[in-house]
Design a protein around this motif. Structure first.
Motif, PDB file in Angstrom:
ATOM      1  N   ARG A  20       0.813  -1.218   0.000  1.00 56.83           N
ATOM      2  CA  ARG A  20       0.000   0.000   0.000  1.00 56.83           C
ATOM      3  C   ARG A  20       0.847   1.270   0.000  1.00 56.83           C
ATOM      4  O   ARG A  20       0.298   2.373  -0.041  1.00 56.83           O
ATOM      5  N   ASP A  21       2.148   1.126   0.081  1.00 58.44           N
ATOM      6  CA  ASP A  21       3.043   2.280   0.174  1.00 58.44           C
ATOM      7  C   ASP A  21       3.534   2.662  -1.221  1.00 58.44           C
ATOM      8  O   ASP A  21       4.102   1.835  -1.936  1.00 58.44           O
ATOM      9  N   ARG A  22       3.316   3.897  -1.609  1.00 60.80           N
ATOM     10  CA  ARG A  22       3.704   4.319  -2.961  1.00 60.80           C
ATOM     11  C   ARG A  22       5.217   4.443  -3.114  1.00 60.80           C
ATOM     12  O   ARG A  22       5.714   4.556  -4.235  1.00 60.80           O
ATOM     13  N   TRP A  23       5.962   4.427  -2.011  1.00 60.60           N
ATOM     14  CA  TRP A  23       7.416   4.499  -2.081  1.00 60.60           C
ATOM     15  C   TRP A  23       8.049   3.118  -1.981  1.00 60.60           C
ATOM     16  O   TRP A  23       9.233   3.001  -1.694  1.00 60.60           O
ATOM     17  N   VAL A  24       7.269   2.093  -2.209  1.00 59.68           N
ATOM     18  CA  VAL A  24       7.772   0.715  -2.146  1.00 59.68           C
ATOM     19  C   VAL A  24       7.369   0.001  -3.428  1.00 59.68           C
ATOM     20  O   VAL A  24       6.244   0.153  -3.913  1.00 59.68           O
ATOM     21  N   GLU A  25       8.289  -0.793  -3.981  1.00 56.92           N
ATOM     22  CA  GLU A  25       8.002  -1.581  -5.171  1.00 56.92           C
ATOM     23  C   GLU A  25       8.322  -3.039  -4.883  1.00 56.92           C
ATOM     24  O   GLU A  25       9.394  -3.362  -4.381  1.00 56.92           O
ATOM     25  N   ARG A  26       7.382  -3.916  -5.193  1.00 56.68           N
ATOM     26  CA  ARG A  26       7.596  -5.358  -5.080  1.00 56.68           C
ATOM     27  C   ARG A  26       7.959  -5.907  -6.454  1.00 56.68           C
ATOM     28  O   ARG A  26       7.287  -5.635  -7.443  1.00 56.68           O
ATOM     29  N   ARG A  27       9.024  -6.700  -6.515  1.00 57.43           N
ATOM     30  CA  ARG A  27       9.404  -7.363  -7.761  1.00 57.43           C
ATOM     31  C   ARG A  27       9.505  -8.854  -7.498  1.00 57.43           C
ATOM     32  O   ARG A  27      10.329  -9.292  -6.688  1.00 57.43           O
ATOM     33  N   GLU A  28       8.639  -9.612  -8.133  1.00 59.62           N
ATOM     34  CA  GLU A  28       8.648 -11.068  -8.011  1.00 59.62           C
ATOM     35  C   GLU A  28       9.399 -11.647  -9.208  1.00 59.62           C
ATOM     36  O   GLU A  28       9.000 -11.435 -10.353  1.00 59.62           O
ATOM     37  N   LEU A  29      10.480 -12.341  -8.954  1.00 60.97           N
ATOM     38  CA  LEU A  29      11.263 -12.934 -10.032  1.00 60.97           C
ATOM     39  C   LEU A  29      10.606 -14.215 -10.514  1.00 60.97           C
ATOM     40  O   LEU A  29      10.303 -15.107  -9.711  1.00 60.97           O
ATOM     41  N   GLY A  30      10.386 -14.316 -11.817  1.00 62.99           N
ATOM     42  CA  GLY A  30       9.767 -15.496 -12.390  1.00 62.99           C
ATOM     43  C   GLY A  30      10.799 -16.476 -12.922  1.00 62.99           C
ATOM     44  O   GLY A  30      12.005 -16.194 -12.986  1.00 62.99           O
ATOM     45  N   ARG A  31      10.340 -17.641 -13.311  1.00 59.20           N
ATOM     46  CA  ARG A  31      11.237 -18.660 -13.851  1.00 59.20           C
ATOM     47  C   ARG A  31      11.661 -18.280 -15.270  1.00 59.20           C
ATOM     48  O   ARG A  31      10.980 -17.528 -15.967  1.00 59.20           O
ATOM     49  N   LEU A  32      12.786 -18.840 -15.676  1.00 52.61           N
ATOM     50  CA  LEU A  32      13.302 -18.557 -17.006  1.00 52.61           C
ATOM     51  C   LEU A  32      12.481 -19.281 -18.071  1.00 52.61           C
ATOM     52  O   LEU A  32      11.958 -20.374 -17.841  1.00 52.61           O
ATOM     53  N   THR A  33      12.391 -18.680 -19.227  1.00 52.55           N
ATOM     54  CA  THR A  33      11.716 -19.305 -20.354  1.00 52.55           C
ATOM     55  C   THR A  33      12.655 -20.333 -21.007  1.00 52.55           C
ATOM     56  O   THR A  33      13.859 -20.386 -20.715  1.00 52.55           O
ATOM     57  N   ARG A  34      12.105 -21.117 -21.923  1.00 56.20           N
ATOM     58  CA  ARG A  34      12.929 -22.115 -22.619  1.00 56.20           C
ATOM     59  C   ARG A  34      14.119 -21.458 -23.345  1.00 56.20           C
ATOM     60  O   ARG A  34      15.259 -21.917 -23.208  1.00 56.20           O
ATOM     61  N   PRO A  35      13.904 -20.389 -24.126  1.00 55.80           N
ATOM     62  CA  PRO A  35      15.073 -19.760 -24.781  1.00 55.80           C
ATOM     63  C   PRO A  35      16.098 -19.245 -23.773  1.00 55.80           C
ATOM     64  O   PRO A  35      17.304 -19.300 -24.028  1.00 55.80           O
ATOM     65  N   GLN A  36      15.620 -18.723 -22.643  1.00 59.36           N
ATOM     66  CA  GLN A  36      16.558 -18.218 -21.643  1.00 59.36           C
ATOM     67  C   GLN A  36      17.372 -19.353 -21.012  1.00 59.36           C
ATOM     68  O   GLN A  36      18.566 -19.203 -20.752  1.00 59.36           O
ATOM     69  N   VAL A  37      16.733 -20.502 -20.790  1.00 61.33           N
ATOM     70  CA  VAL A  37      17.459 -21.647 -20.246  1.00 61.33           C
ATOM     71  C   VAL A  37      18.513 -22.119 -21.263  1.00 61.33           C
ATOM     72  O   VAL A  37      19.649 -22.456 -20.893  1.00 61.33           O
ATOM     73  N   ARG A  38      18.157 -22.153 -22.505  1.00 55.94           N
ATOM     74  CA  ARG A  38      19.117 -22.572 -23.550  1.00 55.94           C
ATOM     75  C   ARG A  38      20.335 -21.631 -23.537  1.00 55.94           C
ATOM     76  O   ARG A  38      21.491 -22.075 -23.590  1.00 55.94           O
ATOM     77  N   LYS A  39      20.075 -20.328 -23.447  1.00 53.72           N
ATOM     78  CA  LYS A  39      21.171 -19.360 -23.418  1.00 53.72           C
ATOM     79  C   LYS A  39      21.995 -19.523 -22.144  1.00 53.72           C
ATOM     80  O   LYS A  39      23.236 -19.411 -22.163  1.00 53.72           O
TER      81      LYS A  39
END
Length: 1022
Positions: free
Chosen positions: A230-249
Motif C-alpha cells: 500500500r506504500d507508494r514508495w515501495v516496489e515489489r518485484r517477483e522474479l519469475g522462472r526462465l523461459t525455454r530460450p533463456q534456459v538454452r542461453k
C-alpha cells in the motif's frame, strides 16, 4: 577445448578428491546473469531517483533458487564509487532469531567506513540506544554515553538509526540491503517498517529479499508485505522462472565448447522448470551430457556435488551447515577438531566443487537449499555434538569480546539438548534483547525460558528471579512489542499461579490493569482497586514505589472514564504516597493528574496552578516533564489559549525528539499541537506534524488522535468525500480506544456527526449526537461543548426536513433539545461555554416566516450574538466565517438582501483568508442561489449560471429547458427532491407562497399534470 576459470583450481597435492567432479568445459555457475535485465535496470532507475532525494524501497521476492541473490550481487557490483553500500543478512536461528542481526552487520560496515566518532556524533540523542545495539561503541566515549541499554526504548533506537541513514546519505547515496527476510527477527522487521515510513528526507535505497514459499500463513513477514504493497514508495518485484530460450542461453553460457544437444537442452529445461539454480546444478553433473546422471528428486540434486566429495570434506560441510548459511573462518577453526591444514584442505575441496564459496572471511553455502539438504543429512548424535561445539565457541567469544552472543549460545545449547546450559543463556539473551529495545525477541526468549523452567534444576537461581517475576517481565516485553492480547493472557496466567499473599500479586494486578487499557478492554479500575487492597493487606512486604504507581494509574483511569471527583481524590492520595516516598517524579505525575481532574470539573484556575507545580517538581526528570507538556498543552487548547497550547506542545515535542521518544510521547505532543494550529488557521503546519507523526508508525491510540484531526481538517477544508472515506477506514481501529477513553469517544463522535451532516445523512448524524446524552458520567467539558453544538445542528436539520428521517427518529430528535440544554447548563463553568452556548442557541432559534411554521436557525439577531462570540480570542478561527455565513442566510430569509450581501462578503473574505474551504464553498452556493455577486468568488457560467446541474442532452430537452427561467429551474430541481412548497421556499430564501407560484408555472410550461410528472421531467432535463 577451452574452459572458464574456476574460483579455486589449485588443490593441494596428495588431497583425496575422489572422482573428478567438474568436466573441464563446465563452470560452477553461469558467468552472466540471464533473464534479469529488466529487474537490474529497474534497480538502477530507483537508485537514480534516490540520488534526487526520493528514498525508495525495493522488495525482491521469489522461490528458492530463482536468482534473488544473484540479481542483488550484480546490482551491487555495478554501483558507482560514490554510493555507500550497507548490507546485512538475516540469520537462521530457528523460531527466535538474534535481535537486529542483519542491521548490526550493516551498521558495523557504516562504522568502519566513516569512523565510530562520526557515527556517535551524527546519531545525537540516540547515542545510548546505538551503544545498546553495538556495545563496542561504548569504548569510544564511555564517560558520556552512560550505561548501555538503561532506559532504552525501541523508538529511540529506530529514530537513531533513521537519523544515521539520513545524515550520511546527504554526503553519499546509501544502498541498504537486507537479504533473506523469511528469517528476519521481529526487532529488525519493526525497524524496517519504521524506516520505510520515516526516511522521508534521505537518499537511501533499501533493497530487501525474501523466499516466497517460506512466508506461510501466520508468518510475521506477511503483514509487513501487505503494508508495503500500500506504500507508494515501495516496489515489489517477483522474479519469475526462465523461459525455454533463456534456459538454452543459460546452459550455453556455462559450457564453453561441445555445445549441448537439443535433447540435453530440453532435458535441462524440463527438469529445472526454469529455476536458475537448478539449471546450474543439472549442468554441473558431467556437463549434463548423460541423462542417466540426472537425479530423480530435488534432494538428490542438491546433494549431488556434496556426495562426490571425500568424507573429510563432507564432514566439514555438515559442521558448517549446523552453524548456518555462512560461518566465519575464525569460528569454524574453533569448532573444527582437525588441524588447520586439514581444515584448509577440506574447505578448498568444498569450494572447488562449488558447494560453498568464500565471502570475505566467511564460508558461505552457494545456496541455502544446499545447506538445508546437508543439514537434514546429519545423524542425531552428530547434530547434538556439532551444536555443543558451536555453543562453547560462542561462549568463549562472548567472554573475550564486547559482542552479545547469548541468543546464538541459547540456540546451539538447545540444539545440543542441554537444557541446563541453554536456560541461563536464554535468560541472558532476553536481557540483551531488552537492552537493545528488541521487545519482541525478548518476549520470545522469555517464553522459551518459561518453557524450560520445569526441566532445569534450581531454575530460580539460574534465572536470578522467580517464575512469577519472569512471567511479569515477559508479559511486559509482549506489551511493548505490540502483542497486547498475549501480554494480557500471560499476566492472567501469572495471577492464577500467584498466591494472594505473595509480594508479586499487587504488581501483577497493576500490570493487568495497564494491559486491559492497552487492548481497549474495560475493567482496569476494578483491577487497580483490588491491587490497592492487596497493598494494604501486604503492608511492608512490597516495595514502596508500587503504591504511588498504582494510585497514579487508578487516578488516570478514573479521569479518562469521566469520574473526576474520584480521580482527584485518588490523585491526592498518590501525591501523599509520593511525598512519603520522597519521589519528585511520582509527586509531579500525581499533581499533574490532580490538576487535570480538577480542571475538567470546572476548577480551571486551580488546575493551571497545580500544573505549574507539577512542572516544578518534574525539573530534571525527562519522563515527568513530557507528561507535563502533554497535559498542559491539551488543557490550554481546550480552554481556548491556542498560541500557548502550540508553544507547550512544540517545546515538549522538541524534548521528545532529543530524548529519542518521538514515536511515543512525541506523537501525543504532535497531536496536541495540531488542533490549536487548526484553530489558528495554520493548516499546513498542522498537516506537516500529522504526516511526520503518522510516518513514525505510532501505537493505535496515538494514531486514532491523529486520524481524527486529519478527518476533521479535510471536512472543514471542503473535502467531504476524502473525510468520509478516511472516517470509514479509520473508525474500526478507533473503536477500541473509544471504548476506554471518554475524550476519544467525544472527539471522534463529534467528527463523525459532522461528516454525516455534510453527507446529508441525518439518521447517522443523530446516532452520533445521541451518544452524548448517554455517557455514564458528566462529559468532559472541553470535548463535550463543541459536540453539543453539533447536536444542535442535527436537531435543526431534522426539524427543517422532517421527512429526511423516520417519524420515530424525528420525534426522538425533537424531544432531545431540553436534555442538551440541560447538559449545556451543567457545563457552564467552562471558559468557552459562552461561545458554544451562543452557537447552540443560534442553530435552534426560530422565526415565523409567514408559512405557518417556525424555521430553526433563521433568526438574524441570534446569529449576530453568535458572530460576536465567534470573534472572541478563545474561538477557533473556522467559527467566525461559519457564524457570518449563517447570519447571512438568516438575513436572506428575512428578505434583508443588503445586509445579507455585506455579511456574506465578510464571511467569504474570512473563509478565503483562513483556508476554511467548506464554508467558502457554501457561501458561494448561497450567494449564487440568491443572485448575489461576491467579490473574489468564482463566477458561474453556462449551465451553472442558469442554476441547473448540467446542459440538456437533446434538442427537445434544450427547448424545454429554455422555456424555464433560472429561478424556475432551481425550483424544479428541489421539486424533484420531493420538497414541499414551504421547504422549497426555505431553501431558496423565498416565501412558501412564492414557491407555489413558481411550481404552478413549471407545471404549465412542462405540460405536466402533477408534481410527480414534473419531477420526472426534471430527471429528463438533467
Amino acid at each position: 577445448m577451452t574452459i572458464q576459470p574456476l574460483a579455486i583450481t589449485d588443490v593441494p597435492s596428495g588431497a583425496a578428491v575422489g572422482a573428478a567432479w567438474h568436466d573441464e568445459n563446465v563452470t560452477t555457475s553461469a558467468p552472466a546473469m540471464i533473464g534479469r535485465d529488466a529487474d537490474l535496470a529497474r534497480l538502477s532507475e530507483r537508485l537514480d531517483e534516490v540520488r534526487a532525494g526520493a528514498p525508495f524501497t525495493v522488495i525482491v521476492g521469489g522461490e528458492a533458487g530463482i536468482g534473488k541473490t544473484r540479481l542483488i550481487r550484480e546490482f551491487q557490483r555495478g554501483l558507482p564509487n560514490d554510493v555507500l553500500l550497507l548490507t546485512g543478512q538475516c540469520v537462521d536461528l530457528g523460531s527466535v532469531a538474534a535481535p537486529y542481526a542483519p542491521v548490526k552487520t550493516a551498521l558495523r560496515t557504516l562504522v568502519s567506513e566513516v569512523g565510530a566518532e562520526r557515527v556517535l556524533t551524527a546519531v545525537g540523542p540516540g547515542r545510548a540506544a546505538l551503544v545498546a545495539l553495538l556495545p563496542e561503541l561504548a569504548q569510544i566515549e564511555p564517560g558520556e554515553i552512560g550505561a548501555p541499554g538503561k532506559g532504552i526504548e525501541s523508538s529511540q533506537l529506530h529514530e537513531g538509526i533513521a537519523v544515521l541513514l539520513e545524515t550520511f546519505s546527504r554526503d553519499r547515496p546509501i544502498v541498504f540491503v537486507i537479504e533473506d527476510l523469511h528469517w528476519v527477527d521481529a526487532a529488525s522487521l519493526a525497524l524496517l517498517r519504521f524506516l520505510m515510513r520515516a526516511l522521508g528526507s534521505s537518499r537511501v535505497l533499501t533493497v530487501l529479499s525474501f523466499r516466497t514459499e517460506d512466508v506461510t500463513r501466520g508468518h510475521p513477514l506477511r503483514a509487513f508485505l501487505a503494508e508495503a504493497d500500500r506504500d507508494r514508495w515501495v516496489e515489489r518485484r517477483e522474479l519469475g522462472r526462465l523461459t525455454r530460450p533463456q534456459v538454452r542461453k543459460f546452459v550455453r553460457s556455462m559450457i564453453v565448447d561441445d555445445a549441448p544437444s537439443e535433447r540435453v537442452l530440453d532435458n535441462v529445461f524440463r527438469r529445472s522448470d526454469g529455476v536458475p539454480f537448478f539449471v546450474e546444478e543439472l549442468v554441473g553433473i558431467d556437463g549434463c551430457r548423460d541423462e542417466g546422471f540426472v537425479p530423480d528428486t530435488l534432494r538428490e540434486l542438491l546433494l549431488a556435488r556434496y556426495e562426490r566429495l571425500p568424507d573429510s570434506a563432507q564432514e566439514l560441510l555438515r559442521l558448517i551447515s549446523t552453524g548456518g548459511v555462512r560461518v566465519a573462518h575464525a569460528l569454524l577453526s574453533e569448532v573444527y577438531t582437525g588441524s588447520a591444514d586439514e581444515l584448509d584442505s577440506a574447505a578448498r575441496q568444498c569450494v572447488q566443487y562449488g558447494v560453498i564459496s568464500i565471502d570475505g572471511d566467511d564460508y558461505a553455502f552457494r545456496h541455502a537449499l544446499v545447506r538445508e539438504a546437508i543439514l537434514s543429512d546429519l545423524l542425531p548424535g552428530e547434530r547434538a555434538r556439532f551444536h555443543a561445539r558451536y555453543a562453547e565457541a560462542y561462549e568463549a567469544a562472548a567472554e573475550a569480546g564486547t559482542r552479545r552472543l547469548a541468543a546464538e549460545i541459547s540456540f546451539h545449547w538447545l540444539g545440543a539438548h542441554d537444557a541446563a546450559r541453554a536456560f541461563p543463556a536464554t535468560m541472558q539473551a532476553m536481557r540483551e534483547a531488552r537492552a537493545a529495545a528488541a521487545y519482541a525477541t525478548a518476549a520470545q526468549l522469555g517464553e522459551r525460558a518459561l518453557g524450560l523452567w520445569d526441566v532445569v534444576p534450581d531454575a530460580a537461581a539460574a534465572a536470578g528471579m522467580g517464575k512469577l517475576e519472569l512471567m511479569g517481565r515477559t508479559a511486559s516485553h509482549l506489551r511493548n512489542a505490540g502483542e497486547g492480547e498475549r501480554s494480557l493472557a500471560l499476566i492472567r496466567a501469572a495471577l492464577a499461579e500467584c498466591p494472594r499473599d505473595d509480594a508479586n500479586y499487587p504488581r501483577l494486578l497493576r500490570d493487568k490493569a495497564l494491559y486491559l487499557g492497552n487492548v481497549g478492554k474495560g475493567g482496569s479500575i476494578e483491577v487497580l482497586e483490588e491491587a490497592l487492597e492487596a497493598l494494604d493487606r501486604l503492608g511492608d512486604a512490597v516495595p514502596g514505589e508500587l503504591r504511588p504507581t498504582v494510585l497514579s494509574a487508578l487516578a488516570g483511569r478514573l479521569m479518562i472514564d469521566g469520574r473526576l471527583d474520584d480521580a482527584a481524590e485518588v490523585a491526592d492520595r498518590a501525591l501523599a504516597a509520593a511525598i512519603e516516598l520522597g519521589s519528585p517524579r511520582y509527586a509531579s505525575i500525581a499533581t499533574n493528574l490532580a490538576a487535570i481532574s480538577r480542571s475538567d470539573r470546572g476548577e480551571v484556575e486551580a488546575g493551571l496552578a497545580m500544573l505549574e507545580r507539577a512542572r516544578e517538581l518534574a525539573q530534571g526528570d525527562g519522563a515527568a516533564m513530557l507528561r507535563y507538556w502533554v497535559n498542559a498543552s491539551d488543557l490550554h487548547y481546550l480552554i481556548g489559549r491556542y498560541p500557548e497550547a502550540v508553544r507547550l506542545a512544540e517545546d515538549g515535542l522538541a524534548r521528545a525528539r532529543a530524548q529519542g521518544v518521538e514515536r511515543s510521547s512525541g506523537v501525543i505532543l504532535a497531536s496536541n499541537a495540531v488542533d490549536p494550529l487548526f484553530a489558528l488557521g495554520e493548516w499546513q503546519r498542522a498537516d506537516a506534524l500529522i504526516e511526520r507523526a503518522l510516518a513514525l508508525d505510532p501505537p493505535v491510540p496515538f494514531t486514532a488522535y491523529l486520524q481524527r484531526a486529519r478527518i476533521w481538517a479535510a471536512l472543514w477544508r471542503g473535502d467531504v468525500t476524502g473525510a468520509t472515506d478516511m472516517l470509514r477506514r479509520a473508525k474500526p481501529a478507533m473503536a477500541s480506544v473509544m471504548e476506554v477513553e471518554m475524550q476519544t469517544r467525544l472527539a471522534v463522535g463529534r467528527v463523525a456527526g459532522e461528516v454525516a451532516l455534510a453527507n446529508d445523512d441525518l439518521g447517522a448524524a443523530w446516532r452520533e449526537a445521541n451518544v452524548l446524552l448517554h455517557e455514564q458520567y458528566l462529559p468532559l467539558p472541553g470535548y463535550a461543548l463543541p459536540f453539543v453544538w453539533v447536536a444542535a445542528r442535527v436537531i435543526a436539520a431534522v426539524r427543517a426536513r422532517p421527512g429526511a428521517v423516520p417519524p420515530t427518529v424525528a420525534d426522538q430528535v425533537d424531544a432531545a433539545e431540553p436534555a442538551f440544554r440541560e447538559l449545556l447548563e451543567r457545563l457552564s463553568n467552562w471558559p468557552t461555554h459562552a461561545l458554544w452556548a451562543a452557537l447552540f442557541d443560534a442553530e435552534l432559534a426560530t422565526v415565523d416566516q409567514g408559512s405557518g411554521a417556525d424555521v430553526p436557525g433563521a433568526d438574524p439577531s441570534a446569529w449576530r450574538r453568535a458572530v460576536e462570540a465567534a470573534a472572541a480570542p478563545e474561538a477557533p478561527g473556522f467559527l467566525a466565517p461559519y457564524a457570518l455565513l449563517r447570519r447571512g442566510e438568516a438575513e436572506l430569509a428575512a428578505a434583508d438582501r443588503a445586509a445579507a450581501r455585506a455579511t456574506l462578503q465578510q464571511a467569504f473574505d474570512l473563509a478565503e483568508a483562513g483556508g476554511v474551504g467548506a464554508v467558502r464553498e457554501r457561501i458561494e452556493r448561497v450567494a449564487s442561489t440568491a443572485a448575489i455577486a461576491l467579490e473574489g468568488a468564482a463566477r458561474p457560467h453556462g449551465a451553472e449560471a442558469a442554476g441547473i446541474a448540467g446542459a440538456a442532452t437533446s434538442d427537445a430537452d434544450a427547448l424545454a429547458a429554455a422555456e424555464l427561467t433560472a429561478r424556475e429551474r432551481q425550483v424544479l430541481e428541489l421539486l424533484a427532491e420531493g420538497l414541499s412548497n414551504r421547504q422549497i421556499g426555505e431553501r431558496l430564501f423565498i416565501s412558501g407562497k412564492t414557491a407555489s407560484v413558481h411550481v404552478s408555472a413549471i407545471l404549465r410550461k412542462l405540460g405536466a399534470a402533477t408534481r410527480t410528472e414534473a419531477a420526472y421531467r426534471a430527471g429528463a432535463l438533467r
